[in-house]
Scaffold this motif. Structure first.
Motif, PDB file in Angstrom:
ATOM      1  N   CYS A   1     -32.473  71.897 -51.933  1.00  0.00           N
ATOM      2  CA  CYS A   1     -33.179  70.927 -51.090  1.00  0.00           C
ATOM      3  C   CYS A   1     -32.227  69.894 -50.466  1.00  0.00           C
ATOM      4  O   CYS A   1     -32.232  69.679 -49.261  1.00  0.00           O
ATOM      5  N   SER A   2     -31.441  69.243 -51.306  1.00  0.00           N
ATOM      6  CA  SER A   2     -30.531  68.198 -50.823  1.00  0.00           C
ATOM      7  C   SER A   2     -29.462  68.789 -49.916  1.00  0.00           C
ATOM      8  O   SER A   2     -29.069  68.186 -48.905  1.00  0.00           O
ATOM      9  N   TYR A   3     -28.977  69.973 -50.269  1.00  0.00           N
ATOM     10  CA  TYR A   3     -27.990  70.691 -49.462  1.00  0.00           C
ATOM     11  C   TYR A   3     -28.548  70.995 -48.078  1.00  0.00           C
ATOM     12  O   TYR A   3     -27.902  70.738 -47.052  1.00  0.00           O
ATOM     13  N   LEU A   4     -29.766  71.511 -48.025  1.00  0.00           N
ATOM     14  CA  LEU A   4     -30.401  71.852 -46.760  1.00  0.00           C
ATOM     15  C   LEU A   4     -30.699  70.603 -45.944  1.00  0.00           C
ATOM     16  O   LEU A   4     -30.398  70.548 -44.738  1.00  0.00           O
ATOM     17  N   ALA A   5     -31.278  69.588 -46.581  1.00  0.00           N
ATOM     18  CA  ALA A   5     -31.628  68.356 -45.878  1.00  0.00           C
ATOM     19  C   ALA A   5     -30.396  67.692 -45.267  1.00  0.00           C
ATOM     20  O   ALA A   5     -30.410  67.269 -44.104  1.00  0.00           O
ATOM     21  N   SER A   6     -29.310  67.626 -46.044  1.00  0.00           N
ATOM     22  CA  SER A   6     -28.085  66.968 -45.584  1.00  0.00           C
ATOM     23  C   SER A   6     -27.472  67.686 -44.388  1.00  0.00           C
ATOM     24  O   SER A   6     -27.110  67.070 -43.383  1.00  0.00           O
ATOM     25  N   ASN A   7     -27.342  69.003 -44.491  1.00  0.00           N
ATOM     26  CA  ASN A   7     -26.701  69.757 -43.413  1.00  0.00           C
ATOM     27  C   ASN A   7     -27.577  69.847 -42.167  1.00  0.00           C
ATOM     28  O   ASN A   7     -27.066  69.847 -41.040  1.00  0.00           O
ATOM     29  N   LEU A   8     -28.875  69.903 -42.370  1.00  0.00           N
ATOM     30  CA  LEU A   8     -29.785  69.897 -41.230  1.00  0.00           C
ATOM     31  C   LEU A   8     -29.694  68.561 -40.489  1.00  0.00           C
ATOM     32  O   LEU A   8     -29.686  68.518 -39.252  1.00  0.00           O
ATOM     33  N   ALA A   9     -29.588  67.478 -41.243  1.00  0.00           N
ATOM     34  CA  ALA A   9     -29.434  66.153 -40.634  1.00  0.00           C
ATOM     35  C   ALA A   9     -28.132  66.069 -39.851  1.00  0.00           C
ATOM     36  O   ALA A   9     -28.087  65.497 -38.752  1.00  0.00           O
ATOM     37  N   VAL A  10     -27.059  66.648 -40.393  1.00  0.00           N
ATOM     38  CA  VAL A  10     -25.766  66.636 -39.700  1.00  0.00           C
ATOM     39  C   VAL A  10     -25.852  67.388 -38.371  1.00  0.00           C
ATOM     40  O   VAL A  10     -25.400  66.886 -37.329  1.00  0.00           O
ATOM     41  N   VAL A  11     -26.436  68.587 -38.367  1.00  0.00           N
ATOM     42  CA  VAL A  11     -26.466  69.367 -37.114  1.00  0.00           C
ATOM     43  C   VAL A  11     -27.380  68.724 -36.074  1.00  0.00           C
ATOM     44  O   VAL A  11     -27.119  68.837 -34.866  1.00  0.00           O
ATOM     45  N   PHE A  12     -28.431  68.046 -36.502  1.00  0.00           N
ATOM     46  CA  PHE A  12     -29.254  67.313 -35.537  1.00  0.00           C
ATOM     47  C   PHE A  12     -28.455  66.153 -34.940  1.00  0.00           C
ATOM     48  O   PHE A  12     -28.513  65.901 -33.731  1.00  0.00           O
ATOM     49  N   SER A  13     -27.702  65.454 -35.775  1.00  0.00           N
ATOM     50  CA  SER A  13     -26.894  64.332 -35.276  1.00  0.00           C
ATOM     51  C   SER A  13     -25.794  64.822 -34.333  1.00  0.00           C
ATOM     52  O   SER A  13     -25.458  64.140 -33.361  1.00  0.00           O
ATOM     53  N   GLN A  14     -25.246  66.001 -34.601  1.00  0.00           N
ATOM     54  CA  GLN A  14     -24.211  66.569 -33.724  1.00  0.00           C
ATOM     55  C   GLN A  14     -24.769  66.933 -32.354  1.00  0.00           C
ATOM     56  O   GLN A  14     -24.029  67.006 -31.377  1.00  0.00           O
ATOM     57  N   LEU A  15     -26.072  67.151 -32.299  1.00  0.00           N
ATOM     58  CA  LEU A  15     -26.736  67.450 -31.032  1.00  0.00           C
ATOM     59  C   LEU A  15     -26.972  66.179 -30.217  1.00  0.00           C
ATOM     60  O   LEU A  15     -27.404  66.232 -29.083  1.00  0.00           O
ATOM     61  N   GLY A  16     -26.683  65.044 -30.823  1.00  0.00           N
ATOM     62  CA  GLY A  16     -26.894  63.768 -30.144  1.00  0.00           C
ATOM     63  C   GLY A  16     -28.218  63.118 -30.478  1.00  0.00           C
ATOM     64  O   GLY A  16     -28.573  62.082 -29.906  1.00  0.00           O
ATOM     65  N   LYS A  17     -28.953  63.712 -31.429  1.00  0.00           N
ATOM     66  CA  LYS A  17     -30.227  63.139 -31.851  1.00  0.00           C
ATOM     67  C   LYS A  17     -29.990  62.032 -32.872  1.00  0.00           C
ATOM     68  O   LYS A  17     -29.260  62.223 -33.831  1.00  0.00           O
ATOM     69  N   LYS A  18     -30.608  60.889 -32.648  1.00  0.00           N
ATOM     70  CA  LYS A  18     -30.524  59.813 -33.643  1.00  0.00           C
ATOM     71  C   LYS A  18     -31.331  60.253 -34.857  1.00  0.00           C
ATOM     72  O   LYS A  18     -32.550  60.399 -34.787  1.00  0.00           O
ATOM     73  N   THR A  19     -30.637  60.474 -35.954  1.00  0.00           N
ATOM     74  CA  THR A  19     -31.233  61.135 -37.116  1.00  0.00           C
ATOM     75  C   THR A  19     -31.244  60.218 -38.333  1.00  0.00           C
ATOM     76  O   THR A  19     -30.235  59.597 -38.664  1.00  0.00           O
ATOM     77  N   LEU A  20     -32.395  60.150 -38.996  1.00  0.00           N
ATOM     78  CA  LEU A  20     -32.519  59.404 -40.248  1.00  0.00           C
ATOM     79  C   LEU A  20     -32.745  60.400 -41.376  1.00  0.00           C
ATOM     80  O   LEU A  20     -33.694  61.196 -41.348  1.00  0.00           O
ATOM     81  N   LEU A  21     -31.872  60.383 -42.365  1.00  0.00           N
ATOM     82  CA  LEU A  21     -31.988  61.229 -43.554  1.00  0.00           C
ATOM     83  C   LEU A  21     -32.440  60.348 -44.717  1.00  0.00           C
ATOM     84  O   LEU A  21     -31.767  59.375 -45.058  1.00  0.00           O
ATOM     85  N   VAL A  22     -33.592  60.682 -45.297  1.00  0.00           N
ATOM     86  CA  VAL A  22     -34.185  59.853 -46.356  1.00  0.00           C
ATOM     87  C   VAL A  22     -34.159  60.608 -47.682  1.00  0.00           C
ATOM     88  O   VAL A  22     -34.592  61.766 -47.753  1.00  0.00           O
ATOM     89  N   ASP A  23     -33.654  59.955 -48.723  1.00  0.00           N
ATOM     90  CA  ASP A  23     -33.692  60.543 -50.062  1.00  0.00           C
ATOM     91  C   ASP A  23     -35.009  60.157 -50.714  1.00  0.00           C
ATOM     92  O   ASP A  23     -35.165  59.064 -51.265  1.00  0.00           O
ATOM     93  N   GLY A  24     -35.986  61.090 -50.627  1.00  0.00           N
ATOM     94  CA  GLY A  24     -37.289  60.833 -51.222  1.00  0.00           C
ATOM     95  C   GLY A  24     -37.367  61.259 -52.676  1.00  0.00           C
ATOM     96  O   GLY A  24     -38.426  61.147 -53.303  1.00  0.00           O
ATOM     97  N   ASN A  25     -36.253  61.745 -53.208  1.00  0.00           N
ATOM     98  CA  ASN A  25     -36.232  62.136 -54.624  1.00  0.00           C
ATOM     99  C   ASN A  25     -35.875  60.909 -55.460  1.00  0.00           C
ATOM    100  O   ASN A  25     -34.716  60.695 -55.822  1.00  0.00           O
ATOM    101  N   MET A  26     -36.889  60.129 -55.748  1.00  0.00           N
ATOM    102  CA  MET A  26     -36.660  58.894 -56.503  1.00  0.00           C
ATOM    103  C   MET A  26     -36.563  59.152 -57.999  1.00  0.00           C
ATOM    104  O   MET A  26     -36.407  58.217 -58.790  1.00  0.00           O
ATOM    105  N   ARG A  27     -36.636  60.433 -58.398  1.00  0.00           N
ATOM    106  CA  ARG A  27     -36.509  60.808 -59.807  1.00  0.00           C
ATOM    107  C   ARG A  27     -35.062  61.193 -60.140  1.00  0.00           C
ATOM    108  O   ARG A  27     -34.490  60.721 -61.103  1.00  0.00           O
ATOM    109  N   LYS A  28     -34.496  62.071 -59.317  1.00  0.00           N
ATOM    110  CA  LYS A  28     -33.097  62.482 -59.492  1.00  0.00           C
ATOM    111  C   LYS A  28     -32.407  62.460 -58.128  1.00  0.00           C
ATOM    112  O   LYS A  28     -32.128  63.511 -57.546  1.00  0.00           O
ATOM    113  N   PRO A  29     -32.143  61.285 -57.600  1.00  0.00           N
ATOM    114  CA  PRO A  29     -31.549  61.189 -56.256  1.00  0.00           C
ATOM    115  C   PRO A  29     -30.142  61.777 -56.191  1.00  0.00           C
ATOM    116  O   PRO A  29     -29.395  61.730 -57.171  1.00  0.00           O
TER     117      PRO A  29
END
Length: 288
Positions: free
Chosen positions: A129-157
């Protein structure tokens, strides 16, 4: 005297790639004359000539090109972040091409339809999950999209470890009305279109915090500031937090792991997401 005569002429003829390599400290002004001579002799580009002379590596050249075309990625010499960020460290690899293909799918099926927030959800822990979320956020940002990545795993962030963020406050503190303000957000310096909101203080009551109206308000506010919002979530086998997130973002990408996640678990995961009123807009099978 001879150097003084040569340097202005070499500097005048140097390419934009050459100037970037100079600024990066990869070549010196003295190197430029050799490179220009080699470029003229071989009829090749400045960067290729510098590489042929052994003055720079292919990684140096690709990084300089990325700067020229405003395509943010991390050189292998940058040890600031986790190597899990393959989209940042190995942007030209076949693996990252898969993330770009997913990005295109999400753009056409979700973002271009007016939605901005996406939950990344898995059935079990250690399914990427974290691997996918992080890399997906990176590729969106590389496209020029202002991207917010949120860690919603407040149990094991985990996102604070991936991005090497020392920020103490985060999502839980905002929802509990104890965050100091906008300093809670961390802009990644090398990727200016990417902002990370870490999980913050591990709370005793994450579900109650997610259920508060201010989380919905937070997503609405973030949607006015960012083009894309990616939400990392805890596995559904651990809690139903992800279902609550999906009901708010209204869309989810399912993360699974090859030879680890069963078909029945994926089917059940899809049903649970849909029962929360969210659309399943993608399924990723991670291999690691």
């Amino acid at each position: 005297m001879n150097n003084q005569m040569i340097t202005p002429n070499a500097n005048h003829n140097i390419s934009s790639i050459g100037r970037l390599l100079l600024e990066m400290g990869k070549i010196s002004l003295e190197d430029t004359e050799r490179i220009l001579r080699k470029q003229h002799e071989e009829g090749i580009k400045f960067g290729d000539a510098a590489k042929l002379l052994g003055l720079i590596t292919e990684d140096d050249l690709q990084f300089a090109l990325s700067q020229q075309f405003e395509y943010a990625y991390l050189p292998s010499s940058n040890l600031s972040y986790s190597r899990d960020l393959v989209a940042a460290y190995e942007p030209f690899s076949p693996q990252v091409e898969g993330f770009r293909a997913l990005r295109s799918q999400l753009l056409f099926r979700w973002i271009n339809e007016g939605f901005k927030a996406i939950s990344i959800i898995s059935a079990n822990e250690n399914e990427g999950c974290s691997y996918l979320a992080s890399n997906l956020a990176v590729v969106f940002s590389q496209l020029g999209k202002k991207t917010l990545l949120v860690d919603g795993n407040m149990r094991k962030p985990r996102l604070h470890q991936i991005f090497n963020i020392k920020q103490t406050y985060g999502l839980s503190d905002i929802l509990a009305d104890r965050a100091p303000g906008p300093d809670t957000l961390s802009v990644i310096p090398e990727m200016p279109n990417l902002t990370v909101l870490c999980a913050g203080t591990v709370p005793p009551n994450p579900q109650e915090l997610i259920g508060r109206s201010n989380f919905t308000q937070l997503i609405k506010y973030a949607s006015s500031m960012f083009d894309v919002i990616i939400l990392d979530t805890p596995a559904l086998s651990v809690s139903s937090d992800a279902q609550m997130y999906a009901s708010i973002t209204r869309g989810a990408v399912l993360s699974s792991r090859l030879d680890h996640t069963s078909i029945s678990e994926i089917t059940n995961l899809k049903a649970l997401v849909q029962s929360a009123g969210a659309s399943v807009i993608g399924l990723v099978v991670n291999k690691f």
